[in-house]
Design an enzyme around this catalytic site. Structure first.
Site, short mmCIF file in Angstrom:
data_model
loop_
_atom_site.label_atom_id
_atom_site.label_comp_id
_atom_site.label_asym_id
_atom_site.label_seq_id
_atom_site.Cartn_x
_atom_site.Cartn_y
_atom_site.Cartn_z
N ASN A 9 -6.27 32.81 -0.23
CA ASN A 9 -5.42 31.40 -0.05
C ASN A 9 -5.20 30.86 -1.32
O ASN A 9 -5.96 30.25 -1.80
CB ASN A 9 -6.21 30.72 0.83
CG ASN A 9 -5.86 29.32 1.07
OD1 ASN A 9 -4.60 29.12 0.92
ND2 ASN A 9 -6.56 28.49 1.35
N LYS A 11 -3.62 28.16 -1.82
CA LYS A 11 -3.83 26.68 -1.77
C LYS A 11 -2.63 25.89 -2.57
O LYS A 11 -1.46 26.48 -2.71
CB LYS A 11 -4.80 25.96 -2.06
CG LYS A 11 -6.04 26.48 -1.83
CD LYS A 11 -7.40 25.81 -1.80
CE LYS A 11 -8.56 26.85 -1.23
NZ LYS A 11 -9.90 25.95 -0.98
N HIS A 94 -6.40 25.27 8.42
CA HIS A 94 -7.54 25.27 7.33
C HIS A 94 -8.09 24.05 7.30
O HIS A 94 -7.40 22.96 7.67
CB HIS A 94 -6.69 25.56 6.05
CG HIS A 94 -7.53 25.78 4.86
ND1 HIS A 94 -8.31 24.79 4.26
CD2 HIS A 94 -8.13 27.04 4.18
CE1 HIS A 94 -9.01 25.47 3.25
NE2 HIS A 94 -9.06 26.83 3.47
N GLU A 96 -8.83 22.12 5.05
CA GLU A 96 -8.31 21.11 4.18
C GLU A 96 -7.02 20.25 4.93
O GLU A 96 -6.64 19.28 4.72
CB GLU A 96 -7.80 21.74 2.93
CG GLU A 96 -8.75 21.95 1.78
CD GLU A 96 -8.59 23.22 0.89
OE1 GLU A 96 -7.44 23.72 0.74
OE2 GLU A 96 -9.72 23.54 0.39
N GLU A 164 -14.89 29.70 8.39
CA GLU A 164 -15.20 28.80 7.07
C GLU A 164 -16.12 27.79 7.12
O GLU A 164 -15.27 26.40 7.50
CB GLU A 164 -13.63 28.64 6.47
CG GLU A 164 -12.76 29.85 6.49
CD GLU A 164 -11.96 29.68 5.19
OE1 GLU A 164 -11.78 30.31 4.41
OE2 GLU A 164 -11.14 28.65 5.30
N GLY A 170 -14.69 26.05 -1.53
CA GLY A 170 -14.68 25.35 -3.00
C GLY A 170 -15.77 24.66 -3.52
O GLY A 170 -15.66 24.08 -4.54
N SER A 210 -16.33 30.44 -0.85
CA SER A 210 -16.82 30.66 -2.13
C SER A 210 -17.29 32.35 -2.15
O SER A 210 -18.22 32.72 -2.79
CB SER A 210 -18.04 29.95 -2.57
OG SER A 210 -17.66 28.35 -2.65
C1 PEP Z 1 -10.40 28.96 1.17
O1 PEP Z 1 -9.49 28.16 0.78
O2 PEP Z 1 -9.99 29.39 2.45
C2 PEP Z 1 -11.85 29.33 0.68
C3 PEP Z 1 -12.49 29.83 1.46
O3 PEP Z 1 -11.77 28.68 -0.64
P1 PEP Z 1 -13.00 29.19 -1.58
O4 PEP Z 1 -13.01 30.78 -1.61
O5 PEP Z 1 -12.36 28.54 -3.09
O6 PEP Z 1 -14.15 28.54 -1.03
#
Ligand code: PEP
Length: 247
Positions: A9, A11, A94, A96, A164, A170, A210
């Site tokens: 992803n 973003k 997501h 975000e 998630e 992040g 992460s």
């Molecule tokens: C995500 O954006 O879905 C995500 C898991 O980000 P990160 O791997 O940076 O935590």
């Protein structure tokens, strides 16, 4: 029985030049992957990234879409527009988008149903906030997100779920292998109850939060974790290490 699926992803990152360069670097590194591979990219980069990924095993996906076929929704993208460019996957809900753009379980449901109707594979994101985990509400939050967000889906195996935990996205703070396994097993059980036990065995459930080149092996070794949704680490060639987690 379930083929692993690693998706990135991006973003709101990358440009035509930097995205093309990364895909060119990734192509030889992921060509022998034993899993499905996708990069979900900003909508405006889709045509150029599709071209960059041509002839490779990297699918290009989108990060969001609207549920309406067309209309007065300034700034939005429809499923048909994504299909025009041969997009297969689209991330829906997501955290975000939930946090900054008012996404709710109801709008997640509308987008998911519209994606399926258009023949796209939605990657539907669910997960609890830190406060919810600390207050023992993880299962209740997931129950609500799954029940409302996936309401009315005829064939649940046509979607991918990304678990998630919001506190791990992040932040560099990954769920432990055990936490991720336990929660994803719970999601699978819940899918069995809401839909059918056989579907629960078939559906692909990713972990996201992460996940990186260092922790992917342990997470992917868990019996219920079928893949990853990768944010930060999908912006570099580390993504290939994750794709090759089994080597
Ligand atoms: C995500 O954006 O879905 C995500 C898991 O980000 P990160 O791997 O940076 O935590």
């Amino acid at each position: 029985m379930r083929k692993p699926f690693i998706a990135g992803n991006w973003k709101m990152n990358m440009t035509v030049a930097s995205g093309t360069k990364l895909i060119e670097e990734l192509k030889p590194l992921v060509k022998d992957a034993n899993c499905d591979v996708a990069l979900c990219v900003p909508a405006i980069l889709i045509p150029a990234m599709k071209k960059a990924a041509e002839g490779s095993n990297i699918e290009i996906g989108a990060e969001n879409m609207h549920w309406a076929k067309s209309g007065a929704f300034t700034g939005e993208i429809s499923a048909d527009m994504l299909k025009d460019y041969g997009v297969k996957y689209v991330i829906i809900g997501h955290s975000e988008r939930r946090q900054y753009f008012g996404e709710t379980d109801e709008t997640v449901n509308k987008r998911t149903l519209a994606a399926l109707e258009a023949g796209l594979t939605p990657i539907v994101c669910v997960g609890e906030l830190l406060e919810e985990r600390e207050n023992g509400k993880t299962e209740a939050v997931l129950d609500r997100q799954l029940k409302v967000g996936l309401n009315g889906i005829e064939d649940i195996t046509k979607i991918v779920i990304a678990y998630e935990p919001v506190w791990a996205i992040g932040t560099g703070k990954t769920a432990t292998d055990e936490q991720a396994q336990e929660t994803i097993a719970y999601i699978r059980k819940k899918i069995g109850e809401l839909f059918c036990p056989k579907c629960a065995e078939k559906i692909i459930i990713q972990y996201g939060g992460s996940m990186n080149a260092g922790n992917c092996k342990g997470l992917m070794a868990q019996p219920d974790i079928d893949g990853g949704l990768i944010g930060g680490a999908s912006l570099k060639t580390d993504f290939a290490t994750i794709v090759n987690f089994d080597k």
